[in-house]
Write a protein that holds these residues in place. Sequence first.
Motif, PDB file in Angstrom:
ATOM      1  N   VAL A  25     -20.548  63.828 -12.774  1.00  0.00           N
ATOM      2  CA  VAL A  25     -19.307  63.064 -12.024  1.00  0.00           C
ATOM      3  C   VAL A  25     -18.826  64.246 -11.117  1.00  0.00           C
ATOM      4  CG1 VAL A  25     -19.175  61.365 -13.806  1.00  0.00           C
ATOM      5  CG2 VAL A  25     -17.873  63.312 -13.836  1.00  0.00           C
ATOM      6  N   GLY A  26     -17.807  63.527 -10.064  1.00  0.00           N
ATOM      7  CA  GLY A  26     -17.184  64.321  -9.459  1.00  0.00           C
ATOM      8  C   GLY A  26     -17.717  65.474  -8.528  1.00  0.00           C
ATOM      9  N   GLU A  27     -17.008  66.615  -8.652  1.00  0.00           N
ATOM     10  CA  GLU A  27     -17.485  67.526  -7.783  1.00  0.00           C
ATOM     11  C   GLU A  27     -19.026  68.306  -8.238  1.00  0.00           C
ATOM     12  OE1 GLU A  27     -14.825  67.218  -5.358  1.00  0.00           O
ATOM     13  OE2 GLU A  27     -16.294  68.965  -4.882  1.00  0.00           O
ATOM     14  N   GLU A  28     -19.055  68.194  -9.359  1.00  0.00           N
ATOM     15  CA  GLU A  28     -20.241  68.581 -10.093  1.00  0.00           C
ATOM     16  C   GLU A  28     -21.488  67.953  -9.458  1.00  0.00           C
ATOM     17  OE1 GLU A  28     -20.453  68.615 -14.361  1.00  0.00           O
ATOM     18  OE2 GLU A  28     -22.084  69.984 -14.377  1.00  0.00           O
ATOM     19  N   ALA A  29     -21.408  66.322  -9.436  1.00  0.00           N
ATOM     20  CA  ALA A  29     -22.302  65.630  -8.893  1.00  0.00           C
ATOM     21  C   ALA A  29     -22.582  65.909  -7.368  1.00  0.00           C
ATOM     22  CB  ALA A  29     -22.067  64.212  -9.126  1.00  0.00           C
ATOM     23  N   LYS A  30     -21.422  66.129  -6.702  1.00  0.00           N
ATOM     24  CA  LYS A  30     -21.465  66.530  -5.371  1.00  0.00           C
ATOM     25  C   LYS A  30     -22.134  67.571  -5.020  1.00  0.00           C
ATOM     26  CE  LYS A  30     -18.642  66.625  -1.375  1.00  0.00           C
ATOM     27  NZ  LYS A  30     -17.113  66.691  -0.696  1.00  0.00           N
ATOM     28  N   ALA A  31     -22.141  68.718  -5.804  1.00  0.00           N
ATOM     29  CA  ALA A  31     -22.605  70.088  -5.716  1.00  0.00           C
ATOM     30  C   ALA A  31     -24.208  69.970  -5.906  1.00  0.00           C
ATOM     31  CB  ALA A  31     -21.880  71.083  -6.602  1.00  0.00           C
ATOM     32  N   LYS A  32     -24.429  69.231  -7.035  1.00  0.00           N
ATOM     33  CA  LYS A  32     -25.927  68.925  -7.452  1.00  0.00           C
ATOM     34  C   LYS A  32     -26.683  68.253  -6.227  1.00  0.00           C
ATOM     35  CE  LYS A  32     -28.148  69.881 -10.365  1.00  0.00           C
ATOM     36  NZ  LYS A  32     -28.548  69.450 -11.730  1.00  0.00           N
ATOM     37  N   PHE A  33     -26.101  66.937  -5.939  1.00  0.00           N
ATOM     38  CA  PHE A  33     -26.853  66.066  -5.109  1.00  0.00           C
ATOM     39  C   PHE A  33     -26.302  66.147  -3.685  1.00  0.00           C
ATOM     40  CE2 PHE A  33     -28.465  64.692  -8.916  1.00  0.00           C
ATOM     41  CZ  PHE A  33     -27.318  64.032  -9.830  1.00  0.00           C
ATOM     42  N   GLY A  34     -25.487  66.858  -3.239  1.00  0.00           N
ATOM     43  CA  GLY A  34     -25.023  66.927  -1.831  1.00  0.00           C
ATOM     44  C   GLY A  34     -24.619  65.497  -1.143  1.00  0.00           C
ATOM     45  N   LEU A  35     -24.386  64.514  -1.987  1.00  0.00           N
ATOM     46  CA  LEU A  35     -24.093  63.321  -1.283  1.00  0.00           C
ATOM     47  C   LEU A  35     -22.435  63.079  -1.384  1.00  0.00           C
ATOM     48  CD1 LEU A  35     -26.318  60.900  -3.695  1.00  0.00           C
ATOM     49  CD2 LEU A  35     -26.856  61.672  -1.417  1.00  0.00           C
ATOM     50  N   GLU A  36     -22.168  62.351  -0.399  1.00  0.00           N
ATOM     51  CA  GLU A  36     -20.388  62.298   0.040  1.00  0.00           C
ATOM     52  C   GLU A  36     -20.090  60.997  -0.880  1.00  0.00           C
ATOM     53  OE1 GLU A  36     -21.219  63.643   4.648  1.00  0.00           O
ATOM     54  OE2 GLU A  36     -20.328  61.546   4.283  1.00  0.00           O
TER      55      GLU A  36
END
Length: 681
Positions: A380-391
């Motif tokens: 979730v959160g920033e960890e997910a954004k860093a992993k998947f690169g989705l906005e």
Amino acid sequence: MPPKLSDKVDLGDLYLKSLSGRVIAIVKSSIYQANTKNSGLIDVPLLESESKYLSEPLRLCTQDHDWYENDWYVQAEQHIAAIESPHRYAGDSSSKLIDIRSYYRGEPKQIDSLATHIRTPDKLICKAYIQTDVTGWGALKVESLAPGSGEIFLGERYGSVQVRVLGDDWALLDVPTEEVDYEFLYKNVMAYYELFYPFMGEAVFSMADKCKCETYARLMWQMCDPKNRDKSYYMPSTREMSEAQSHLFLKYLCNVEKLALPNSSESVKAEKKPENKIKNKEQLIAALRDAVDLELSIMQQYLYSAYSLPNYAVGDEYVKSGRWTNEQLHLTNGSKDRRHNSGWRGCLLEVAHEEMIHYLVVNNLLMSLGEKFYPGKVLVGEEAKAKFGLEVDFSFEPFSEHVVAKFVRFEWPAYLPAVGKTIAGFYAEIRQAIEELPDLFPRDKVNLGGEHHLFLNEIINRAYPSYQFEVYDRETALFAINFVTEQGEGVSTESPHFEVSHFNRLRSILKDMVNSEMPFEPSYTSLKNPVLDPREGCNLVCDIEARSIMQFYEGCYALMFQMIAQHFSITPLGSLRRSRLMNAAIDIMTGVLRPLSVQLMSLPSGVPGRTAGPPIPKPAVTEASTDIAEGCIAISEECKKLHEMARDITTGISLQTQIELLQFFQEQMQHIAEGKVSREG
């Protein structure tokens, strides 16, 4: 093998003759005695080809025997039928139309009056004569008089119809819903079938197990719903359950759903062609592991949002109190009969179920490349954004308009313009790598992905009824990737997949919310990203009662993945359908995690104005024993620890069903370890 049948008696040559005695054909003795080669189907030439002989009655004869052709043949489309008993309380009769077919010398033909004979006139009544039309079709209306077995003969020489008049159970319809608990249902319906059909306890589950019946209350109603009587999955398969008995399952389901009723009103408040970013097999494996994390994270978000919506029983109470309107109840939970329309809540649960299938499909792709089963990690959160690169924000949030809009973005298709990176683009890169990278799969097409028929969708099942999702080469891998993306995106707006795609179903929910005359957000006021231990971007649940349930939830979640990991450790290529470990994991998901999630949504969180919710899952342990006995003993001990933990939880919530379910699997895993029960059902 059955014993060999005796040889045919040699009666000499057989002569097929017309009414006038002309020989039309001869069947040689050597031909009909060779029945092991022709299975009794014989072709012989006609000696007389004149049509006048073919219109006459025929007889087959030898010197000592004669067999005469029956000109007329009359049959019922149903030789065995069941009818409700008369509804004496309402003064209504019970009847059934049985289709009749009439043939004359093999061709459909009208029959004006064929007498019927009722062997049991105290049980049944029908017209004295049968009539059919020029196409040979007719109908016989049979009316019941009293419970029991009856029989109707069609004419003097034709077939009969066995009719069972079901028991006079109409008084059960007047039993108040709140009185139909498990004991009442078992006494009035299930005890009979438990006694006469013991295979249920071996092949499916015992109806004497209260925890299993509560877990699958909705499924039992669906399978026993009188409207599904003509479906192949209807139970009992003998169709001998009365309508009044069937409706007890709906009343029982209503009571099971009411267990989620909160104690107080306060607690119930188109992409471009992908760049070639994946250069080798190692990078493809890493991308597939990311895809497993992605599917697991999305599935859990759908489940959290779905469980934040009250079920039908709770929503019905809201209508009675004036908090909701009937229209709002219909939007949220669908129809009262819990059949085809389960509203927004049911739609989200169906989509989440299909995301679970995607999770298994991607794992099959991983294993086809020689990797082990990967349980995945919820991000979730920033960890997910860093992993998947989705906005798009990955977060556990209660159902709302903006949350559904986020879900639509998750499923945004590649054939529509999009801003930024999308999940469709992520899978397009994986598809391109599978198409272009060399030497990904063994040359001899060895299946490394496991054999299991997943519950896909009607379109796939109809087109590929025997497909088992084995992945062993480039073609099967591309089919698997296409299945995941097509079910989510819908291929195109003109495709038959579009209507049932995740994208379209979620858009339909969003359109209902946007087009509503009055704003309506029906969910509980649950925390965003609830956790037990501090975590960035998450909210800590402080309430002692909620925390104790959340800790129990975490333990059961880990147990579920321990069962899955143990299955793949022992039989990575085995059937998921027959695996007791996989079926146990599904039961834990359905019978423990699901009701706990519902209960947590209505418990105080310790944060003013917010209820709790199921915690964001921690990464599952992937290690499992390669010894079946050792692994099952470890699972049995974990079940014991968890049901003892549940007994020590002092809250106003009953955990008895979950305790019984864990005790059941504690014993079953012990029996598998000791060899008393096979690991496949």
